[in-house]
Design an enzyme around this catalytic site. Structure first.
Site, PDB file in Angstrom:
ATOM      1  N   GLY A   1      90.311  62.465  84.135  1.00 27.91           N
ATOM      2  CA  GLY A   1      89.465  62.953  83.046  1.00 27.91           C
ATOM      3  C   GLY A   1      88.782  61.815  82.313  1.00 27.91           C
ATOM      4  O   GLY A   1      87.581  61.867  82.020  1.00 27.91           O
ATOM      5  N   HIS A   2      89.554  60.758  82.007  1.00 29.38           N
ATOM      6  CA  HIS A   2      88.954  59.590  81.364  1.00 29.38           C
ATOM      7  C   HIS A   2      87.904  58.952  82.270  1.00 29.38           C
ATOM      8  O   HIS A   2      86.811  58.580  81.824  1.00 29.38           O
ATOM      9  CB  HIS A   2      90.028  58.542  81.068  1.00 29.38           C
ATOM     10  CG  HIS A   2      91.077  58.984  80.106  1.00 29.38           C
ATOM     11  ND1 HIS A   2      92.392  59.133  80.468  1.00 29.38           N
ATOM     12  CD2 HIS A   2      91.008  59.298  78.791  1.00 29.38           C
ATOM     13  CE1 HIS A   2      93.104  59.502  79.418  1.00 29.38           C
ATOM     14  NE2 HIS A   2      92.292  59.638  78.390  1.00 29.38           N
TER      15      HIS A   2
ATOM     16  N   ARG B   1      99.773  63.490  78.867  1.00 27.69           N
ATOM     17  CA  ARG B   1     101.120  63.995  78.637  1.00 27.69           C
ATOM     18  C   ARG B   1     101.677  64.782  79.819  1.00 27.69           C
ATOM     19  O   ARG B   1     102.858  65.139  79.816  1.00 27.69           O
ATOM     20  CB  ARG B   1     101.144  64.877  77.383  1.00 27.69           C
ATOM     21  CG  ARG B   1     100.956  64.096  76.080  1.00 27.69           C
ATOM     22  CD  ARG B   1     101.016  65.025  74.888  1.00 27.69           C
ATOM     23  NE  ARG B   1     101.029  64.312  73.613  1.00 27.69           N
ATOM     24  CZ  ARG B   1      99.953  63.914  72.968  1.00 27.69           C
ATOM     25  NH1 ARG B   1      98.769  64.148  73.490  1.00 27.69           N
ATOM     26  NH2 ARG B   1     100.042  63.270  71.818  1.00 27.69           N
TER      27      ARG B   1
ATOM     28  N   SER C   1      95.814  65.681  81.489  1.00 27.44           N
ATOM     29  CA  SER C   1      96.238  65.129  80.208  1.00 27.44           C
ATOM     30  C   SER C   1      97.217  63.997  80.459  1.00 27.44           C
ATOM     31  O   SER C   1      98.001  64.043  81.424  1.00 27.44           O
ATOM     32  CB  SER C   1      96.906  66.207  79.349  1.00 27.44           C
ATOM     33  OG  SER C   1      97.539  65.639  78.213  1.00 27.44           O
TER      34      SER C   1
ATOM     35  N   GLN D   1      97.619  59.796  63.990  1.00 24.19           N
ATOM     36  CA  GLN D   1      97.407  61.164  64.447  1.00 24.19           C
ATOM     37  C   GLN D   1      98.692  61.803  64.968  1.00 24.19           C
ATOM     38  O   GLN D   1      98.678  62.916  65.491  1.00 24.19           O
ATOM     39  CB  GLN D   1      96.297  61.225  65.496  1.00 24.19           C
ATOM     40  CG  GLN D   1      96.554  60.487  66.785  1.00 24.19           C
ATOM     41  CD  GLN D   1      95.283  60.280  67.587  1.00 24.19           C
ATOM     42  OE1 GLN D   1      94.376  59.562  67.200  1.00 24.19           O
ATOM     43  NE2 GLN D   1      95.203  60.936  68.748  1.00 24.19           N
TER      44      GLN D   1
ATOM     45  N   HIS E   1      93.600  58.779  83.227  1.00 25.58           N
ATOM     46  CA  HIS E   1      93.618  59.688  84.364  1.00 25.58           C
ATOM     47  C   HIS E   1      92.176  60.029  84.735  1.00 25.58           C
ATOM     48  O   HIS E   1      91.219  59.484  84.159  1.00 25.58           O
ATOM     49  CB  HIS E   1      94.437  60.944  84.054  1.00 25.58           C
ATOM     50  CG  HIS E   1      94.031  61.645  82.790  1.00 25.58           C
ATOM     51  ND1 HIS E   1      92.830  62.309  82.641  1.00 25.58           N
ATOM     52  CD2 HIS E   1      94.666  61.777  81.585  1.00 25.58           C
ATOM     53  CE1 HIS E   1      92.742  62.832  81.436  1.00 25.58           C
ATOM     54  NE2 HIS E   1      93.845  62.521  80.774  1.00 25.58           N
TER      55      HIS E   1
END
Length: 354
Positions: free
Chosen positions: A54-55, A225, A223, A79, A52
């Site tokens: 942010g990346h 998610r 995010s 994780q 997204h």
């Protein structure tokens, strides 16, 4: 897979270099060696895919500071706790690759001299965990990196294997890539502290660079998610950001005590939850507050009083529970609102004069 396996994809821009896809360490290291011999620098952006903005913002930062960018796309099983659904994590390879190609075209249009995404590392779990199958058991066997006590706090209190998995996979990726710099987002603030500590304590020769949290227009932190939220849970999920902003405003007004800062956040979460409980099941979106933290910016120790010369980290987590009922035609998000969604966020309370 064969150790020499690598493939090449053409970029959408005729002037951009192709994006190579590496599945195994050996050919990637050969490629990295050629960069070194050519006096080129490498920026590394580790991801689990489902890319997204942010990346992409981290990649733009890397492009401004390096000649080449390596992006890893790997959903790391260690994780995820044993009760967490690894299989539900979004996997969007085709759209991820398209976004990287579009980013290169964007970078070409802005400057011919900056860095580009020139390689993707997309290993299998057998490559990343060659000796034993990866385990999410707290006391499971395997070769792990643990950074304590900071990994036990905040997110680590609810997800006891999470940061063990993060530190382990990042150490592996750093060893494979040998990058000059690695880029992480501020949204996962505890992760940034853990990784910085790991690099320092193990003398890893990679500089850690942190990019600001990228938010939607309404303030929701981006995010991978978020695709599970749907319209109703997404709107209510803003409660975490609003609570942290209320606490930040208390600090900005001169308050330094833990109670008077966090009370402002608690008031927001209680009020919104009461409003949701008053609605019918097909109208409401319920949530559980995991924690709201006021912590030291380096140790993540909880603070009773903020030292204004150091500032603090405000952070929190809420779990948006599955929808109880839905309406015909409603946007319930991926998996129809049946998957719980954990939202995390943080604000940095910067040092200020008293």
């Amino acid at each position: 897979m064969a150790s020499t396996m690598a493939s090449t994809m053409a970029s959408t821009s005729s002037t951009s270099p192709s994006i190579q896809v590496f599945r195994d360490p050996s050919p990637l290291r050969q490629w990295r060696r050629q960069l070194l011999l050519s006096n080129k620098s490498l920026g590394f952006v580790p991801t689990m895919g489902a890319l997204h903005e942010g990346h992409l913002s981290l990649m733009r930062q890397a492009a401004a500071e390096n000649t080449d960018i390596l992006v890893s796309i790997y959903v790391n099983p260690t994780q995820f706790g044993v009760s967490e659904d690894l299989s539900s994590y979004p996997r969007t390879w085709d759209s991820d690759v398209a976004k990287l190609q579009a980013l290169n075209a964007e970078l070409d249009a802005k400057s011919k001299s900056g860095g580009r995404v020139t390689a993707i590392l997309a290993p299998t779990s057998h490559v990343m965990y060659p000796s034993l199958p990866p385990t999410s058991e707290i006391d499971g066997d395997g070769s792990f990196v643990t950074i304590t006590p900071i990994s036990r706090r905040l997110e680590g209190a609810s997800r006891p294997v999470f940061f063990r998995g993060v530190a382990t996979v990042c150490m592996k990726l750093f060893n494979i890539a040998g990058a000059d710099r690695a880029y992480f987002g501020q949204k996962d603030v505890q992760q940034t502290v853990v990784i910085k500590r790991m690099v320092k304590d193990f003398h890893v020769d990679t500089e850690i660079r942190i990019g600001e949290t990228v938010r939607e227009v309404d303030g929701l932190a981006m995010s991978s998610r978020n695709v599970y939220l749907g319209e109703r849970r997404r709107g209510v999920g803003l409660v975490l950001y609003r609570a942290l902003k209320a606490a930040e405003e208390a600090y900005g007004s001169g308050k330094l005590g833990r109670g008077e800062i966090l009370d402002a956040a608690d008031e927001v979460t209680r009020k919104v939850l009461a409003e949701q409980h008053a609605l019918a099941p097909e109208e409401r979106a319920l949530y559980e507050v995991d924690y709201i933290s006021l912590a030291d910016p380096e140790s993540l120790d909880e603070l009773e009083v903020v030292d204004p010369a150091k500032g603090a980290i405000l952070s929190g987590a809420v779990k948006m529970v599955p929808l109880e009922a839905s309406k015909d035609g409603e946007d319930c998000g991926l998996s129809d609102g049946k998957v719980p969604v954990r939202l995390i966020d943080n604000l940095i309370m910067k040092p200020r004069s008293t």
